[in-house]
Design a protein around this motif. Structure first.
Motif, PDB file in Angstrom:
ATOM      1  N   GLU A 146      10.863  14.526  66.026  1.00 44.57           N
ATOM      2  CA  GLU A 146      10.802  13.359  66.930  1.00 44.57           C
ATOM      3  C   GLU A 146      12.072  13.225  67.757  1.00 44.57           C
ATOM      4  OE1 GLU A 146      10.132  10.104  64.209  1.00 44.57           O
ATOM      5  OE2 GLU A 146       8.662  11.451  63.267  1.00 44.57           O
ATOM      6  N   VAL A 147      13.174  13.749  67.246  1.00 40.81           N
ATOM      7  CA  VAL A 147      14.458  13.519  67.919  1.00 40.81           C
ATOM      8  C   VAL A 147      15.167  14.799  68.346  1.00 40.81           C
ATOM      9  CG1 VAL A 147      14.909  11.335  66.708  1.00 40.81           C
ATOM     10  CG2 VAL A 147      15.723  13.488  65.721  1.00 40.81           C
ATOM     11  N   GLY A 148      14.560  15.943  68.086  1.00 40.75           N
ATOM     12  CA  GLY A 148      15.377  17.120  68.349  1.00 40.75           C
ATOM     13  C   GLY A 148      14.639  18.392  68.674  1.00 40.75           C
ATOM     14  N   VAL A 149      15.440  19.333  69.140  1.00 47.18           N
ATOM     15  CA  VAL A 149      14.965  20.695  69.372  1.00 47.18           C
ATOM     16  C   VAL A 149      15.922  21.644  68.656  1.00 47.18           C
ATOM     17  CG1 VAL A 149      13.849  20.300  71.599  1.00 47.18           C
ATOM     18  CG2 VAL A 149      16.292  20.855  71.534  1.00 47.18           C
ATOM     19  N   GLU A 150      15.421  22.851  68.424  1.00 50.07           N
ATOM     20  CA  GLU A 150      16.270  23.879  67.837  1.00 50.07           C
ATOM     21  C   GLU A 150      16.218  25.084  68.765  1.00 50.07           C
ATOM     22  OE1 GLU A 150      17.065  24.361  63.543  1.00 50.07           O
ATOM     23  OE2 GLU A 150      15.417  25.780  63.705  1.00 50.07           O
ATOM     24  N   VAL A 151      17.352  25.738  68.924  1.00 53.75           N
ATOM     25  CA  VAL A 151      17.414  26.942  69.746  1.00 53.75           C
ATOM     26  C   VAL A 151      17.594  28.125  68.800  1.00 53.75           C
ATOM     27  CG1 VAL A 151      18.525  28.076  71.690  1.00 53.75           C
ATOM     28  CG2 VAL A 151      18.499  25.573  71.566  1.00 53.75           C
ATOM     29  N   PHE A 152      16.586  28.986  68.775  1.00 53.63           N
ATOM     30  CA  PHE A 152      16.606  30.163  67.899  1.00 53.63           C
ATOM     31  C   PHE A 152      16.907  31.373  68.763  1.00 53.63           C
ATOM     32  CE2 PHE A 152      14.598  33.810  65.835  1.00 53.63           C
ATOM     33  CZ  PHE A 152      15.101  33.696  64.546  1.00 53.63           C
ATOM     34  N   SER A 153      17.786  32.237  68.280  1.00 47.12           N
ATOM     35  CA  SER A 153      18.175  33.409  69.074  1.00 47.12           C
ATOM     36  C   SER A 153      17.973  34.701  68.293  1.00 47.12           C
ATOM     37  CB  SER A 153      19.656  33.294  69.470  1.00 47.12           C
ATOM     38  OG  SER A 153      20.095  34.504  70.038  1.00 47.12           O
ATOM     39  N   TRP A 154      17.547  35.722  68.986  1.00 49.03           N
ATOM     40  CA  TRP A 154      17.384  37.048  68.390  1.00 49.03           C
ATOM     41  C   TRP A 154      18.704  37.825  68.412  1.00 49.03           C
ATOM     42  CZ3 TRP A 154      13.466  34.189  69.857  1.00 49.03           C
ATOM     43  CH2 TRP A 154      12.184  34.438  69.387  1.00 49.03           C
ATOM     44  N   SER A 155      19.690  37.309  69.141  1.00 49.53           N
ATOM     45  CA  SER A 155      20.892  38.098  69.444  1.00 49.53           C
ATOM     46  C   SER A 155      21.589  38.649  68.211  1.00 49.53           C
ATOM     47  CB  SER A 155      21.891  37.245  70.230  1.00 49.53           C
ATOM     48  OG  SER A 155      21.476  37.122  71.561  1.00 49.53           O
ATOM     49  N   ALA A 172      15.562  34.379  73.313  1.00 45.85           N
ATOM     50  CA  ALA A 172      15.725  33.187  72.482  1.00 45.85           C
ATOM     51  C   ALA A 172      14.488  32.322  72.648  1.00 45.85           C
ATOM     52  CB  ALA A 172      16.983  32.419  72.896  1.00 45.85           C
ATOM     53  N   ALA A 173      14.406  31.280  71.831  1.00 42.62           N
ATOM     54  CA  ALA A 173      13.290  30.331  71.969  1.00 42.62           C
ATOM     55  C   ALA A 173      13.811  28.933  71.707  1.00 42.62           C
ATOM     56  CB  ALA A 173      12.178  30.666  70.982  1.00 42.62           C
ATOM     57  N   ILE A 174      13.241  27.979  72.420  1.00 44.62           N
ATOM     58  CA  ILE A 174      13.492  26.582  72.106  1.00 44.62           C
ATOM     59  C   ILE A 174      12.241  26.077  71.401  1.00 44.62           C
ATOM     60  CG2 ILE A 174      12.769  25.859  74.436  1.00 44.62           C
ATOM     61  CD1 ILE A 174      14.675  23.480  74.164  1.00 44.62           C
ATOM     62  N   ASP A 188      21.648  24.389  67.351  1.00 45.84           N
ATOM     63  CA  ASP A 188      21.803  25.781  67.776  1.00 45.84           C
ATOM     64  C   ASP A 188      21.703  26.643  66.519  1.00 45.84           C
ATOM     65  OD1 ASP A 188      22.732  28.241  68.571  1.00 45.84           O
ATOM     66  OD2 ASP A 188      24.520  27.478  69.595  1.00 45.84           O
ATOM     67  N   ASN A 189      20.589  27.351  66.430  1.00 46.52           N
ATOM     68  CA  ASN A 189      20.284  28.100  65.206  1.00 46.52           C
ATOM     69  C   ASN A 189      20.521  29.604  65.416  1.00 46.52           C
ATOM     70  OD1 ASN A 189      19.413  28.169  62.578  1.00 46.52           O
ATOM     71  ND2 ASN A 189      17.241  28.297  63.090  1.00 46.52           N
ATOM     72  N   ALA A 190      21.652  29.922  66.003  1.00 49.76           N
ATOM     73  CA  ALA A 190      21.907  31.324  66.381  1.00 49.76           C
ATOM     74  C   ALA A 190      22.155  32.238  65.183  1.00 49.76           C
ATOM     75  CB  ALA A 190      23.098  31.393  67.339  1.00 49.76           C
ATOM     76  N   TYR A 191      22.501  31.644  64.017  1.00 53.79           N
ATOM     77  CA  TYR A 191      22.924  32.491  62.885  1.00 53.79           C
ATOM     78  C   TYR A 191      22.078  32.312  61.637  1.00 53.79           C
ATOM     79  CZ  TYR A 191      26.925  33.394  65.820  1.00 53.79           C
ATOM     80  OH  TYR A 191      27.725  33.770  66.874  1.00 53.79           O
ATOM     81  N   SER A 192      20.899  31.726  61.750  1.00 51.21           N
ATOM     82  CA  SER A 192      20.137  31.412  60.527  1.00 51.21           C
ATOM     83  C   SER A 192      19.785  32.652  59.711  1.00 51.21           C
ATOM     84  CB  SER A 192      18.845  30.660  60.870  1.00 51.21           C
ATOM     85  OG  SER A 192      18.019  31.448  61.694  1.00 51.21           O
ATOM     86  N   GLU A 193      19.644  33.808  60.370  1.00 52.43           N
ATOM     87  CA  GLU A 193      19.214  34.999  59.624  1.00 52.43           C
ATOM     88  C   GLU A 193      20.383  35.803  59.074  1.00 52.43           C
ATOM     89  OE1 GLU A 193      15.842  34.813  59.060  1.00 52.43           O
ATOM     90  OE2 GLU A 193      16.494  32.994  60.089  1.00 52.43           O
ATOM     91  N   THR A 194      21.589  35.389  59.388  1.00 52.30           N
ATOM     92  CA  THR A 194      22.764  36.154  58.948  1.00 52.30           C
ATOM     93  C   THR A 194      23.497  35.369  57.872  1.00 52.30           C
ATOM     94  OG1 THR A 194      22.873  37.030  61.193  1.00 52.30           O
ATOM     95  CG2 THR A 194      24.780  37.415  59.786  1.00 52.30           C
ATOM     96  N   GLY A 217      18.070  33.818  76.285  1.00 54.33           N
ATOM     97  CA  GLY A 217      19.250  33.691  75.429  1.00 54.33           C
ATOM     98  C   GLY A 217      19.532  32.223  75.144  1.00 54.33           C
ATOM     99  N   ALA A 218      20.176  31.993  73.996  1.00 53.56           N
ATOM    100  CA  ALA A 218      20.526  30.622  73.626  1.00 53.56           C
ATOM    101  C   ALA A 218      21.508  30.019  74.623  1.00 53.56           C
ATOM    102  CB  ALA A 218      21.122  30.605  72.222  1.00 53.56           C
TER     103      ALA A 218
END
Ligand SMILES: Cc1ncc(COP(=O)(O)O)c(C=O)c1O
Length: 389
Positions: free
Chosen positions: A228-237, A248-250, A204-210, A100-101
């Motif tokens: 180079e400077v970041g990560v994104e947290v993708f969630s299936w929730s 989720a995935a980082i 925090d990309n929890a809502y990209s699909e909605t 989970g994110a």
């Protein structure tokens, strides 16, 4: 045994408190409608459930998973990021599962912050952006997201000394709780700031699909230099109705992911591999039609609520993303908590007080669209009958 001083630095989690109140009212026979937590009411899509059933039946998933994640999972995420966001990821070094994110975001604090460090947190924002830093002895510094700036933080307003101490920066678009989508140019500005001050950006990309009305949410990682400077947290929730699955995935910066991996291997033992395989299945192209159909349902609910609130004179903007309506509280209440308490006690409707999401959320309340249309309309009608709006 008294809990740690660290635990005393954070408030109780909003929804844990609300759960208690709802349970007590229901036990007393009161018909409570909850528009509080953003927990999709629709089921997980059938292909995903079928994939999980097959995976659960396979003894190959029954042992300890590796924190690194199954190859199929990492490759599925990389394929999805390429087709959906135009972002190339190395499945071996730039993708890892998370439970989970929420887990991921909390553990990023443990991974990167020491006492005295600063985490810059969107305000209003998901509560873990501030509770996480406090729990590891660091300092969350709020970045107000104001409507007049399109809900973009004003990096120019952050004192230089704070930027020098900052090690993490939390962003989230489409945004909980405001429903805002990313303002033009903000991601590029963020990459520039992070480079100059050596800050790890956590998008925090929890809502990209909605999303609605044809809006397609971008990945932060599609911004030049972002990896180079970041990560994104993708969630299936939210997008795949999988809150209960904890999937989720980082993705993104390989060094940051390696550090998170080191932490995780000392903290937990990864995601059940059947869940990873189900998560991988959810990212296949044929599932897109389910996501689109679900977004049409949320869009209809959004319009029902926006129309009902507008008819009652409440100024609301129809969001282009997320599952939330963000609206100002009526005059005459001390704060958003007082208003939400009044709505719960007098109308048996749960709404979330904006102040629980940070100082800049004060004066607002949040409605979650994760309730069937008839109950949603009944809840809004009850609120209107209170006559405050
Ligand atoms: C912005 C944001 N991030 C993360 C989460 C939690 O996601 P997960 O269920 O993957 O832990 C939520 C849930 O409400 C959220 O709103």
């Amino acid at each position: 045994m008294p809990p740690s001083k660290r635990l005393a630095t954070i408030p109780p989690y909003l929804f844990a408190e609300l759960e208690r109140k709802i349970a007590a009212k229901r036990a007393a026979g009161i018909d409570v409608i909850s528009l509080g937590i953003g927990d999709p009411d629709l089921p997980t899509f059938p292909q995903v459930v079928a994939a999980a059933q097959a995976a659960v039946a396979d003894p190959g998933t029954h042992q300890y998973p590796s924190n690194r994640g199954r190859q199929e999972f990492r490759e599925a995420v990389a394929r999805f990021y390429a087709r959906r966001f135009g972002v190339e990821l190395d499945p071996d070094t730039e993708v890892m599962p998370a439970i989970g994110a929420k887990e991921c975001i909390f553990n990023l604090n443990l991974t990167f912050l020491d006492p005295g460090d600063v985490a810059l947190a969107s305000d209003p924002g998901y509560p873990v952006y501030t509770a996480g830093p406090l729990l590891v002895g660091a300092e969350p510094v709020l970045m107000p997201l104001l409507a007049e700036r399109g809900f973009a933080p004003d990096y120019g307003a952050i004192p230089e000394a704070t930027l020098e101490r900052a090690k993490l920066l939390y962003l989230n678009y489409p945004n909980n709780p405001t429903g805002a989508v990313v303002p033009d140019g903000l991601f590029a500005e963020t990459v520039d700031l992070a480079r100059r001050h050596d800050i790890l950006v956590v998008h925090d990309n929890a809502y990209s699909e909605t999303t609605y009305d044809g809006y397609v949410a971008p990945s932060f990682l599609a911004t030049p230099g972002a990896k180079e400077v970041g990560v994104e947290v993708f969630s299936w929730s939210k997008g795949y109705n999988m809150t209960g699955w904890r999937c989720a995935a980082i993705v993104g910066n390989a060094e940051a992911i390696a550090a998170y991996w080191k932490l995780k291997s000392n903290v937990d033992s990864g995601n059940f591999e059947a869940i990873q395989l189900a998560g991988a299945r959810a990212l296949e192209p044929d599932v897109d039609a389910h996501v689109a159909a679900q977004n049409a349902i949320y869009a209809r609910r959004r319009d029902l609520v926006v129309d009902a609130l507008s008819a009652a004179g409440v100024m609301v903007t129809a969001p282009r993303g997320t599952i939330y309506i963000w609206a100002p509280i009526p005059a005459g209440f001390a704060d958003s908590a007082a208003y939400c308490e009044h709505v719960l006690e007098s109308a048996a409707v749960v709404i979330s007080p904006g102040g629980a999401y940070g100082t800049s959320g004060e004066g607002y309340f949040r409605i979650s669209l994760t309730t069937p249309d008839d109950r949603l309309l009944e809840a809004v009608a009850r609120i209107r009958r209170l006559g405050d709006t």
